[in-house]
Design an enzyme around this catalytic site. Sequence first.
Site, PDB file in Angstrom:
ATOM      1  N   ASP A 188      -1.805  31.871  -6.246  1.00 25.85           N
ATOM      2  CA  ASP A 188      -1.321  30.788  -6.793  1.00 25.85           C
ATOM      3  C   ASP A 188      -1.416  29.580  -6.011  1.00 25.85           C
ATOM      4  OD1 ASP A 188       0.666  28.607  -7.238  1.00 25.85           O
ATOM      5  OD2 ASP A 188       2.391  29.711  -7.011  1.00 25.85           O
ATOM      6  N   ASP A 209       8.917  25.358 -14.919  1.00 30.32           N
ATOM      7  CA  ASP A 209       8.239  25.087 -13.450  1.00 30.32           C
ATOM      8  C   ASP A 209       8.268  23.995 -12.919  1.00 30.32           C
ATOM      9  OD1 ASP A 209       6.791  25.345 -11.419  1.00 30.32           O
ATOM     10  OD2 ASP A 209       4.904  26.253 -12.130  1.00 30.32           O
TER      11      ASP A 209
HETATM   12 MG    MG Z   1       3.947  26.115  -8.218  1.00 34.93          MG
END
Ligand code: MG
Length: 568
Positions: free
Chosen positions: A6, A168
């Site tokens: 990520d 998110d």
């Molecule tokens: Mg993120």
Amino acid sequence: MIVGIDLGTTNSAIAIWRDGRAELIPNALGDTLTPSAVSVAEDGSVIVGMAARDRQSTHPNATATAFKRYMGTRQTVQLGATVFTAEDLSAVVLSSLKIDAETFLGEPVTGAVITVPAYFNDRQRKATRRAGELAGLKVERLINEPTAAALAYGIQTREEREPFLVFDLGGGTFDVSIVEMFDGVMEVRASAGDNRLGGEDFNETVIDLAKRRIDPDGALAAIDPVMLRELLRAAAERCRRRLTEAEEAPFTVTALGRDFSTTITTSEFEAQAAPLLARLREPVLRSLRDSDIRVDSLSEVILVGGSTRMPAVRRTITRMFGRFPSAAVHPDHAVALGAAVQAGLKARDAALDEIRMTDVCPYTLGIDHSVADGRGGFRHGIFSPIIERNTPIPASRVGWYQTIADNQRQLEIQIYQGEAREVQGNVKLGTVRMPVPAGRAGEVGIEVRFSYDTSGLLEVDVAVPLSGTQRNLVIVDDEDAPDKAEIAARRDVLAALKRHPRDESHNRAVLARASRCYEAFIGDRRDLIGTWITQFEAALATQDPRIIDPARAQFDAALNDLEGDRYL
Ligand code: MG
Ligand code: ADP
């Protein structure tokens, strides 16, 4: 071994698929999040992660953060003697994560699945891919962050057609996606968002609240503005994190020999942040509209990103959906864990072999065309979509067009990406030119086929059936991409950067933090920090871990007492 990464605006994380499950890999400091921060020390060596983040206020001109926002642009930043693009800085972070993983696993990391926001365009995706390659990783695949998060929540093990909404909210970006499994295929049904909304914007609202209160006379204007910005930002971040746990929190900037301080309450913060909270709504509605899914048929609403920890955000979400969201997987880790699930798929782990992935096209792709204006003329520069936003990919679509002038001999097809009706408002990706056979206006047909694949490459095929002429264009977004020689040269520059020994990272991070505190505090507290630094340096001089390690733990604990727990 293939890892999942990520690569975040604020923080990055790395995970692997092992023994049938996704597992996070700690960095040299033992943390599972590594700040996406790069700093260059006085001796020219690069520092990555927490120590670099701590140098932001003491060495603002030698430190870069939030560079993911400039991914895919020509923007550069000079740190020390080296000029970096966002791509280079990302490569530095990625190679640090790669080293962490290799140390942890005791074997080389060869490939990676790297996540990108659903809204990243071609240019940004390619830049991310190159960053991985510059870091010595074979980029097996880029996947959208929300897709990864849904995998971390095990969507692939659920019944078919159970839509997940992924919410998110990170440091700088907001993404909403609806992800669903159908026929054993994972599908992103819709993605929407705001790539200018995140925790940093909430920090700005805290600064707006606090600044006049702590400094009614404008005394802070005497400080270097870059340094001041950083001090305010750090104070806001600390204050806001406290507000996640408490009803009120101090906001303190220590500068010019004194404390500038106030207290912010939850209700003040939430009132000030109301316009930001309101902006969370529209992308949610749009994703539901685009996917034609009703709120009550969503199986899960899952929370991703550090900023979803804010109670005000959770409350807004609960109100919006009329139910509590799921946060079973820690919102900080879901994306990296999901990337590792995908890495596991890639490595043909039997448990997940059946899953095939599809993604969506994050923007509409189309061409420039002219439309009759109803008065015998044409309006030029109108966008004609061929592959619509949110079309699952790989996708191949055809658009049909005709010549607009008698005996038109030349055809120029301009390819654009975006949502605006006029091409001017969109991003130009490339041009295809070709001859056309003579004919009356409107009599020569032109077929334009777009094929967009999961690696983010767009292939354009233009054909004129009348003459049999064809043209093909691939990798259309490469206009100002670096060529091979340039990439090789940058790889050399990055490889030549000196790195500090990994086993000293811990000591270096504590010292970077202490220097920041030393500059921030005054009087007795500053003297105290000075003494601690001297003592710790003496411990380091022994080169004996049995002396250094406890000294560092004590030093860190003392700093925690002074300024509160450190944050990522
Ligand atoms: Mg993120
Ligand atoms: P990104 O995806 O942008 O890299 P993250 O998902 O790591 O970002 O989220 C970083 C953001 O999360 C920061 O803006 C930070 O302020 C916020 N954050 C992390 N922990 C907390 C907390 N306890 N309370 C409020 N905000 C938090």
